[in-house]
Design a protein around this motif. Structure first.
Motif, PDB file in Angstrom:
ATOM      1  N   LYS A 148       0.829  -1.097  -0.086  1.00  0.00           N
ATOM      2  CA  LYS A 148      -0.021  -0.159  -0.025  1.00  0.00           C
ATOM      3  C   LYS A 148       0.731   1.110   0.158  1.00  0.00           C
ATOM      4  CE  LYS A 148      -4.512   1.210   0.363  1.00  0.00           C
ATOM      5  NZ  LYS A 148      -4.371   2.786   0.194  1.00  0.00           N
ATOM      6  N   ASP A 153      -3.108   6.034   0.808  1.00  0.00           N
ATOM      7  CA  ASP A 153      -3.433   5.968   2.155  1.00  0.00           C
ATOM      8  C   ASP A 153      -3.734   7.174   2.651  1.00  0.00           C
ATOM      9  OD1 ASP A 153      -4.037   3.449   2.920  1.00  0.00           O
ATOM     10  OD2 ASP A 153      -2.223   3.260   4.640  1.00  0.00           O
ATOM     11  N   LYS A 207     -10.310  -1.066   4.517  1.00  0.00           N
ATOM     12  CA  LYS A 207      -9.084  -1.444   3.985  1.00  0.00           C
ATOM     13  C   LYS A 207      -9.288  -3.014   3.502  1.00  0.00           C
ATOM     14  CE  LYS A 207      -4.098  -1.517   4.378  1.00  0.00           C
ATOM     15  NZ  LYS A 207      -3.008  -0.869   5.457  1.00  0.00           N
ATOM     16  N   ASN A 270     -11.177   4.277   2.402  1.00  0.00           N
ATOM     17  CA  ASN A 270      -9.687   3.795   2.121  1.00  0.00           C
ATOM     18  C   ASN A 270      -9.525   3.700   0.621  1.00  0.00           C
ATOM     19  OD1 ASN A 270      -7.561   1.122   2.581  1.00  0.00           O
ATOM     20  ND2 ASN A 270      -7.080   3.428   2.970  1.00  0.00           N
TER      21      ASN A 270
END
Length: 299
Positions: A148, A153, A207, A270
């Motif tokens: 990620k 993020d 997520k 997310n």
């Protein structure tokens, strides 16, 4: 006869070590397909040029075994365990070593600092990995590895809405996040949305929603309707690929919901960027190892 399966730290570490170089360089099949479908639908917009470049970039990365994106991210490892497996307390004990070796040997960028506030020096090996265990009613054990990047993020959000905000409040909050932050997350995006749980759980729900293959349907028809409504709202903004204009700002919106307190309506968004670098593995009890699951067939 006892059919309980034991998940070992060695099996987890081996799967993580082998996954990272591939995940960093090879875009999952479902993501590549979705980008190609978006390109066909885009026509001759400026966004079409962005999609052409993303598809070419993915082809070069896979062919030359180089990272899809220079931000090779933090490593998130999620173990999803069913009722027929045993998970020892030290199941992630060798994961950091696996991550360190994989990032160093594959010459991937290390992006983790020692402490968010007190010591922002680089750890030098992209550890620690960020690990989770989820327990499931589904038999067997699945391991998810997600790289990620910071941009996606950073474009995410957690908010505790009042219950009275209802559906419209959720729609408004998602769209506000999209308008203010989507351009920085390298679209077209996969947007994970978590609704419910508690303050600390809802972000994980959002997520986890990114792990679902692009194009797959939620199990609940109400969730499917909400996902489709959100996706239409996101794409009608016209921000498009790269936020340079076009039809496809997001490839998909995936929603996870859960119970919550009567006085709360937790919401998390997310963002997943166009380089959705993830892999899922299924535990094989006969070999004692994890085997990669195809993102198109689920097998």
């Amino acid at each position: 006869m006892d059919t309980t399966k034991l998940i070992t730290k060695q099996a987890v570490a081996k799967a993580v070590y082998e996954a990272i170089p591939n995940v960093a360089c090879v875009l999952p099949c479902d993501v590549k397909r979705s980008l190609a479908e978006a390109r066909k639908a885009e026509g001759e917009s400026r966004g079409a040029l962005v999609l052409d470049q993303l598809l070419e970039n993915a082809e070069i990365a896979e062919r030359d075994c180089v990272p899809i994106c220079q931000d090779t991210g933090t490593c998130w490892v999620c173990l999803e365990a069913g009722p027929d497996v045993l998970v020892p307390g030290d199941v992630f004990a060798e994961t950091d070593d696996a991550v360190a070796r994989a990032y160093s040997e594959a010459l991937l960028r290390k992006s983790v600092v020692r402490d968010a506030f007190f010591d922002r020096t680089n750890t030098g090996d992209n550890t620690p990995a960020f690990t989770d265990i989820h327990f499931s009613e589904k038999a067997g054990c699945r391991l998810h590895v997600l790289l990620k990047g910071g941009g996606s993020d950073n474009a995410s959000r957690v908010v505790m809405l009042p219950p009275g905000a209802g559906k419209q409040g959720i729609l408004n909050e998602v769209m506000d996040c999209v308008r203010h932050k989507a351009a920085n997350a390298c679209p077209p995006l996969v947007i994970g949305v978590g609704i419910g749980g508690t303050f600390d759980k809802v972000a994980g729900m959002a997520k986890s929603a990114l792990l679902r293959p692009v194009g797959s349907s939620a199990k609940d028809e109400r969730t499917v309707e909400l996902e489709n409504e959100l996706l239409d709202m996101v794409n009608v903004t016209g921000m498009g690929p790269g936020a340079l204009g076009g039809k496809t700002l997001a490839l998909a919106v995936h929603v996870n919901t859960a119970p919550c307190h009567i006085a709360a309506l937790p919401l998390a968004i997310n963002m997943g960027c166009s380089a959705m670098r993830r892999a899922t593995f299924e535990f094989n009890a006969q070999t004692g190892e994890f085997e990669r699951v195809d993102t198109e067939t689920g097998e």
